[in-house]
Design a protein around this motif. Structure first.
Motif, PDB file in Angstrom:
ATOM      1  N   UNK A 178      30.773 -21.049  15.050  1.00  0.00           N
ATOM      2  CA  UNK A 178      31.900 -20.139  15.248  1.00  0.00           C
ATOM      3  C   UNK A 178      32.588 -19.842  13.920  1.00  0.00           C
ATOM      4  N   UNK A 179      33.658 -19.056  13.988  1.00  0.00           N
ATOM      5  CA  UNK A 179      34.343 -18.585  12.780  1.00  0.00           C
ATOM      6  C   UNK A 179      35.009 -19.709  12.007  1.00  0.00           C
ATOM      7  N   UNK A 180      35.205 -20.861  12.644  1.00  0.00           N
ATOM      8  CA  UNK A 180      35.814 -22.011  11.977  1.00  0.00           C
ATOM      9  C   UNK A 180      34.781 -22.973  11.411  1.00  0.00           C
ATOM     10  N   UNK A 181      33.514 -22.612  11.528  1.00  0.00           N
ATOM     11  CA  UNK A 181      32.450 -23.474  11.040  1.00  0.00           C
ATOM     12  C   UNK A 181      32.032 -24.553  12.015  1.00  0.00           C
ATOM     13  N   UNK A 182      32.544 -24.511  13.241  1.00  0.00           N
ATOM     14  CA  UNK A 182      32.179 -25.497  14.258  1.00  0.00           C
ATOM     15  C   UNK A 182      30.817 -25.150  14.839  1.00  0.00           C
TER      16      UNK A 182
END
Length: 657
Positions: free
Chosen positions: A310-314
């Motif tokens: 995802x956009x948070x790097x998760x």
């Protein structure tokens, strides 16, 4: 008389003029005190002896490259983690416990030391990650005879279009919105998961370009996400935002293996990027802690890496109770080292496993082939084990069984294997065979000598290559601290061809000798590939090369600390040699590692047009330096610039006769 000043000039000092007056300077006639002259001083640089570190018992270095074997650029930061229980034994190049800074590197070079090496040796598993690349893993082994070793790890870019002459690896990263296509929309929520309107699913397809891979490889993969798919992280938390999808496909090059001539071999192969290599250890029963580990080899039908981030790097780890579909195309020329046919109509994992592992008739136990079998090309209805890779632990685990099905296009060069996966990682179609009869190998290892065309111990930077259809093991010159010898761990139990590679050309002579060698023949100076039905026959044998260096150039090199502020001192400091780790590159490719305590020799090949460079490290930090070296016998230094203390000290050596 008025006040007087007495000055001792530099000229007077140079001429040896001195004044010796007891007590204070005094002019008795005029009762005038004359002060002693200021003592002359000079700026002296202190030699950087405080920077020198203690040499440790052994070392290893790891060079990280891209999927084509080119070093990572200096703007790419890579990180290494050690997953073995003995990870605390790994020390920095200064001999200290590792810090986060020691585990990070730019330019793709890592270097470490160990304080002691037991008689049983040391083995370290590691995982390398870098932003913009898929992770990879490996294992290094240090022994009392191989104290300074190296490995090379290839990372694949998350977006990669195959170049014309490159290995058959392709990768793409896409948003789910882009994959939806015309007339289809996607949305995502933590409560409802993936919502697809206008279709039941979306698919990212990666197929090899047939023209680029003519006589090389055939294959591809399609990853399908269904409506309602829920994305969860490693802690089983539902992602709040929609991730992007990365899919990378690695062909097994079965077509190339079948068509390649004995005199050449691919310099870069998709199999060189296989996580952990194809010679490895697995547990026959991963649910039984007391089960004996099996050391053996994979022969692969191809493998795929899947990432959702995802956009948070998760990263997405699993899909709750759901799954995604992975459909792989397998080259029809792929070898099957454990042939077993499935005749049932029920293709569920449970039904196929019941047949594959049936007592008395099944050939498998948790994906491992348990019986010796005659190999053949893969066929429709063959059982194909499916394995997954834990990138954090750097380990492969058996997952389930797939069944080979015919491609809808009867003229296609591939068969189909489709599986459902409930978590994300590398996914691999593989036959795992362990060493069933290894009495000719010492503890599942074999060693041999290498001589050049003049029957002299080889100093040629050549790679040992063992290949079979769907299998490849490359032992680079960098893997061998002694170029005159080679060692295999977990040699394959199936028929293989052996070559000695230099610059993409095989230089192995037909003359292969040894107590158990039943292959090869008289030396004729012609390059050939030697076939072994049991590679353990080579144990304690000798390989001969078709070439010899025009001359061996021995060049002395000295890594040393040099004061980078010497030019501000009247008396510069002399350099101080130091232990460090150095890596030799030939023609831009990594060929050798060194861990000297001071001056050391590198052997270069006379008449060689390739350019040589040395990459070496300041042992006290993660600063690397690269220096070109000339192919001659002139000694050279590998300078490590450091700031040095500069102090004012009395001028000495100014006395007269």
């Amino acid at each position: 008389m008025g006040n007087k000043q007495f000055k001792l000039t530099k000229l007077a000092l140079a001429l040896g003029v001195t004044v010796s007056l007891a007590g204070c300077f005094s002019d008795n006639d005029n009762n005038v005190d004359i002060q002693p002259p200021p003592e002359p001083t000079q700026k002296v640089a202190t030699p950087p002896t405080d920077q020198v570190v203690e040499k440790q018992a052994g070392s290893f270095s790891i060079v990280v490259t891209d999927s084509q074997g080119q070093p990572l650029s200096d703007d790419v930061s890579a990180t290494i983690s050690f997953t073995s229980d003995n990870a605390a034994s790994v020390l920095s190049t200064a001999g200290a416990a590792l810090t986060d800074e020691d585990r990070a590197a730019t330019g793709g070079s890592f270097a470490f030391t160990v304080g002691a090496i037991p008689e049983t040796g040391l083995s370290f598993d590691f995982v390398v990650t870098a932003e913009g690349f898929l992770s990879n893993s490996g294992t290094v082994e240090i022994s009392t005879t191989e104290t300074d070793v190296a490995d090379q790890i290839r990372l694949t870019a998350r977006t990669l279009e195959q170049a014309e002459d490159a290995a058959p690896i392709i990768a793409a990263t896409s948003t789910l919105e882009d994959l939806a296509g015309e007339g289809v929309t996607t949305s995502y929520s933590a409560d409802g998961g993936l919502a697809i309107e206008g279709a039941d699913s979306i698919t990212l397809t990666q197929d090899l370009d047939a023209e680029k891979n003519k006589n090389k490889a055939a294959g591809g993969v399609a990853v399908t996400l269904e409506n309602g798919t829920v994305f969860r992280d490693a802690d089983n938390n539902v992602l709040e935002s929609v991730p992007t999808l990365t899919v990378a496909y690695f062909a097994n090059e079965a077509t190339r293996s079948e068509s390649e001539q004995d005199g050449v071999a691919a310099q870069d192969s998709s199999l060189d990027a296989f996580p952990g290599g194809l010679a490895l250890t697995v547990a026959e029963d991963p649910n039984n802690a007391d089960d004996t580990a099996r050391e053996g080899s994979f022969t692969t039908g191809g493998f795929v890496a899947i990432e959702l981030v995802d956009e948070n790097g998760t990263k997405v780890d699993n899909f709750g109770d759901g799954a995604i579909k992975v459909a792989m195309k397998v080259d029809k020329k792929t070898i099957n080292t454990c042939p077993m046919t499935y005749e049932g109509d029920d293709l569920s994992a449970e039904a196929v496993a019941a047949v594959a592992e049936a007592e008395g008739t099944g050939l498998f136990a948790n994906g491992v082939c348990t019986q010796a079998a005659d190999t053949r090309q893969v066929q429709v209805n063959d059982i194909f084990p499916v394995w997954s890779y834990d990138e954090d632990a750097g380990k492969w685990s058996f997952e389930s069984y797939g069944v080979v099905k015919a491609d809808a296009d009867e003229n296609a060069a591939t068969h189909d294997v489709a599986v459902s996966v409930n978590h994300l990682s590398y996914w691999n179609l593989d036959f795992f065979t362990y060493i069933i009869d290894a009495e000719k190998c010492d503890d599942r290892r074999l060693s041999f000598d290498i001589v050049d065309a003049n029957d002299q111990p080889s100093q040629v930077y050549a790679d040992v290559l063992v290949e079979a259809n769907s299998y490849r093991l490359l032992i680079g010159a960098y893997n061998r601290s002694d170029l005159t010898k080679g060692t295999f761990r977990n040699p394959p139990s199936f028929e293989v061809k052996l070559k000695m590679m230099k610059d993409g050309v095989n230089i192995l002579d037909n003359a292969v000798t040894g107590d158990n060698v039943t292959v090869g023949g008289a030396s004729d100076g012609e390059a050939t590939a030697v076939t072994f039905t049991n590679l353990c026959d080579l144990n304690n044998g000798t390989l001969k090369l078709t070439t010899a260096p025009a001359s061996n150039i021995v060049k002395p090199l000295t890594p040393q600390f040099v004061c980078n502020n010497n030019d501000t001192a009247d008396v510069p400091a002399t350099p101080v040699s130091t232990p460090t780790i150095a890596q030799l590159f030939r023609g831009g490719r990594f060929v050798k590692t060194f861990y000297p305590s001071g001056q050391f020799d590198v052997t270069l090949e006379g008449g060689d047009d390739a350019a040589y460079t040395v990459r070496y490290k300041n042992p006290n930090n993660n600063t690397w330096f690269t220096q070109a070296i000339e192919a001659n016998t002139t000694a050279a230094t590998l300078d490590i610039p450091v700031p040095c203390a500069i102090t004012d000290q009395p001028v000495t050596g100014t006395g007269g006769n």
